[in-house]
Design a protein around this motif. Sequence first.
Motif, PDB file in Angstrom:
ATOM      1  N   ALA A   1       0.767  -1.077   0.043  1.00 14.09           N
ATOM      2  CA  ALA A   1      -0.040   0.021   0.170  1.00 14.09           C
ATOM      3  C   ALA A   1       0.836   1.316  -0.034  1.00 14.09           C
ATOM      4  CB  ALA A   1      -0.860   0.035   1.147  1.00 14.09           C
ATOM      5  N   ILE A   2       1.951   1.313   0.912  1.00 20.35           N
ATOM      6  CA  ILE A   2       2.792   2.463   0.695  1.00 20.35           C
ATOM      7  C   ILE A   2       3.534   2.670  -0.547  1.00 20.35           C
ATOM      8  CG2 ILE A   2       4.857   3.400   1.736  1.00 20.35           C
ATOM      9  CD1 ILE A   2       4.129   1.725   4.347  1.00 20.35           C
ATOM     10  N   ARG A   3       4.056   1.724  -1.066  1.00 19.87           N
ATOM     11  CA  ARG A   3       4.733   1.824  -2.314  1.00 19.87           C
ATOM     12  C   ARG A   3       3.583   2.166  -3.452  1.00 19.87           C
ATOM     13  NH1 ARG A   3       7.467  -0.326   0.990  1.00 19.87           N
ATOM     14  NH2 ARG A   3       9.629  -0.691   1.027  1.00 19.87           N
TER      15      ARG A   3
ATOM     16  N   TRP B   1       1.200   9.095  -6.675  1.00 14.66           N
ATOM     17  CA  TRP B   1       1.677  10.663  -6.622  1.00 14.66           C
ATOM     18  C   TRP B   1       2.701  10.574  -7.737  1.00 14.66           C
ATOM     19  CZ3 TRP B   1      -1.646  13.757  -4.973  1.00 14.66           C
ATOM     20  CH2 TRP B   1      -2.102  13.555  -3.898  1.00 14.66           C
ATOM     21  N   LEU B   2       3.453   9.926  -7.819  1.00 19.38           N
ATOM     22  CA  LEU B   2       4.375   9.813  -9.252  1.00 19.38           C
ATOM     23  C   LEU B   2       3.690  10.032 -10.355  1.00 19.38           C
ATOM     24  CD1 LEU B   2       7.331   7.568  -8.093  1.00 19.38           C
ATOM     25  CD2 LEU B   2       7.326  10.084  -8.237  1.00 19.38           C
ATOM     26  N   CYS B   3       2.571   9.146 -10.439  1.00 16.52           N
ATOM     27  CA  CYS B   3       1.871   9.154 -11.994  1.00 16.52           C
ATOM     28  C   CYS B   3       1.054  10.622 -12.080  1.00 16.52           C
ATOM     29  CB  CYS B   3       0.973   7.876 -11.946  1.00 16.52           C
ATOM     30  SG  CYS B   3       1.935   6.427 -12.234  1.00 16.52           S
ATOM     31  N   ALA B   4       0.688  10.977 -11.033  1.00 11.30           N
ATOM     32  CA  ALA B   4       0.125  12.347 -10.861  1.00 11.30           C
ATOM     33  C   ALA B   4       1.193  13.152 -11.171  1.00 11.30           C
ATOM     34  CB  ALA B   4      -0.474  12.565  -9.466  1.00 11.30           C
TER      35      ALA B   4
ATOM     36  N   ALA C   1      -6.951   1.682  -3.184  1.00 10.79           N
ATOM     37  CA  ALA C   1      -8.349   1.393  -2.643  1.00 10.79           C
ATOM     38  C   ALA C   1      -8.473   0.275  -2.189  1.00 10.79           C
ATOM     39  CB  ALA C   1      -9.173   1.806  -4.146  1.00 10.79           C
ATOM     40  N   TRP C   2      -7.990  -0.937  -2.557  1.00  8.91           N
ATOM     41  CA  TRP C   2      -8.384  -2.280  -1.983  1.00  8.91           C
ATOM     42  C   TRP C   2      -7.825  -2.316  -0.442  1.00  8.91           C
ATOM     43  CZ3 TRP C   2      -4.929  -6.367  -1.243  1.00  8.91           C
ATOM     44  CH2 TRP C   2      -5.691  -7.614  -0.785  1.00  8.91           C
ATOM     45  N   THR C   3      -6.747  -1.802  -0.419  1.00  3.82           N
ATOM     46  CA  THR C   3      -5.927  -1.937   0.966  1.00  3.82           C
ATOM     47  C   THR C   3      -6.544  -1.102   1.872  1.00  3.82           C
ATOM     48  OG1 THR C   3      -4.203  -0.369   0.265  1.00  3.82           O
ATOM     49  CG2 THR C   3      -3.830  -2.976   0.011  1.00  3.82           C
ATOM     50  N   LEU C   4      -6.700   0.226   1.667  1.00  2.00           N
ATOM     51  CA  LEU C   4      -7.193   1.233   2.714  1.00  2.00           C
ATOM     52  C   LEU C   4      -8.620   1.468   2.710  1.00  2.00           C
ATOM     53  CD1 LEU C   4      -4.640   4.282   1.736  1.00  2.00           C
ATOM     54  CD2 LEU C   4      -4.562   2.678   3.286  1.00  2.00           C
ATOM     55  N   ARG C   5      -9.411   0.808   1.827  1.00  2.47           N
ATOM     56  CA  ARG C   5     -10.850   0.764   1.772  1.00  2.47           C
ATOM     57  C   ARG C   5     -11.489   2.185   1.872  1.00  2.47           C
ATOM     58  NH1 ARG C   5      -9.353  -3.861   1.474  1.00  2.47           N
ATOM     59  NH2 ARG C   5     -10.452  -5.640   2.039  1.00  2.47           N
ATOM     60  N   ARG C   6     -12.083   2.549   3.258  1.00  2.60           N
ATOM     61  CA  ARG C   6     -12.721   4.092   2.998  1.00  2.60           C
ATOM     62  C   ARG C   6     -11.636   5.045   3.170  1.00  2.60           C
ATOM     63  NH1 ARG C   6     -17.821   2.536   7.281  1.00  2.60           N
ATOM     64  NH2 ARG C   6     -18.752   0.937   6.180  1.00  2.60           N
TER      65      ARG C   6
END
Length: 330
Positions: free
Chosen positions: A12-14, A20-23, A69-74
């Motif tokens: 999730a961290i990576r 953010w790199l893609c943004a 989104a899958w790891t952090l959910r809400r």
Amino acid sequence: MPSRSSVSQFFAIRAQWLVWLCALGGLTAPLSRALPTNHVSWLQWLVELAAHWQWVYATVGAVAMGLVAWTLRRRAWWLAVPALVVAGSFVWQPATLPPAAEPGAASAKVLKVSTANLNLDTTDFTPLRQWLASADAPDVVFLQEFTELAQRALDDDTAIAAHYPHRLAVKQSDPFGLAILSRHPLADAKVLQPATDLDTLRLRATLLWNGQPVHLSALHPMPPISSAFAQARDKTLEDEARHLAQAGGLSVMAGDLNTTPWALGLWAAEPAQMRRAGPAMPTWPNAWGWLSGLPLDHVLASQGWQLVEAHTGPDLGSDHRPMVVRLVAQ
């Protein structure tokens, strides 16, 4: 042995860093057009090189966002910000031709145009010959990296000679030979030799189609291997677009333009009312016959046209996929 939660946190961290790199990559598109070329040309050039890869940023960013989104959910509501940034580069592009309805099967008002970079190192032109001799062959074909081998392969094929009796071709041993093949007569053929070491060959001709002239420009500017070459490429596109605008009426400009919709080059053609025929379809590099990252091959057309269809053509054994469009005059 690490727990499942620690593994999820690791990815999730990576993935968040990737998001953010893609943004940041998405922001290079507007930034490359905002930076002045006359004062900090080297910086604008470096940012532009990064701006070309928007399809990669979108693809990698989407995968990374899905993982986050899958790891952090809400707690993943903040993904809306980088998602909008990356998506914004696809919205803010040079204008395209308006769409047209599919005409009747017997309509002669549709002009099918293709551009294909053959690759200087190609020695087997069987796929090209099969395509150009098929019922699906375009009406007009712009060819780049046109060599003596390519010319010989086409000259020896009677079916292609019957399909394309009208040609303007300049073979070269470097990557900048050009050719225009046409089912319809060509007039006012002109070969423009490079004026400086930064320029490349250009071809101009007038297509006599359905009783009206269509002005053609074929070009293959240098790739942006330096800021000077990038500026020369943009000037070439601007000059050709202005030339076609001055000619008036219907016009088409096509080739491996060595630029993408996220750089200055195609925007330079906008003041002359030249529009892209089709969306930003990746055509290079042609990996495994289907995977590409950069939309480098373009067909630009004047405002008198509408777009019926645009798609990539067959695998010709080159590092580029052809771009094929069907145009109808308004």
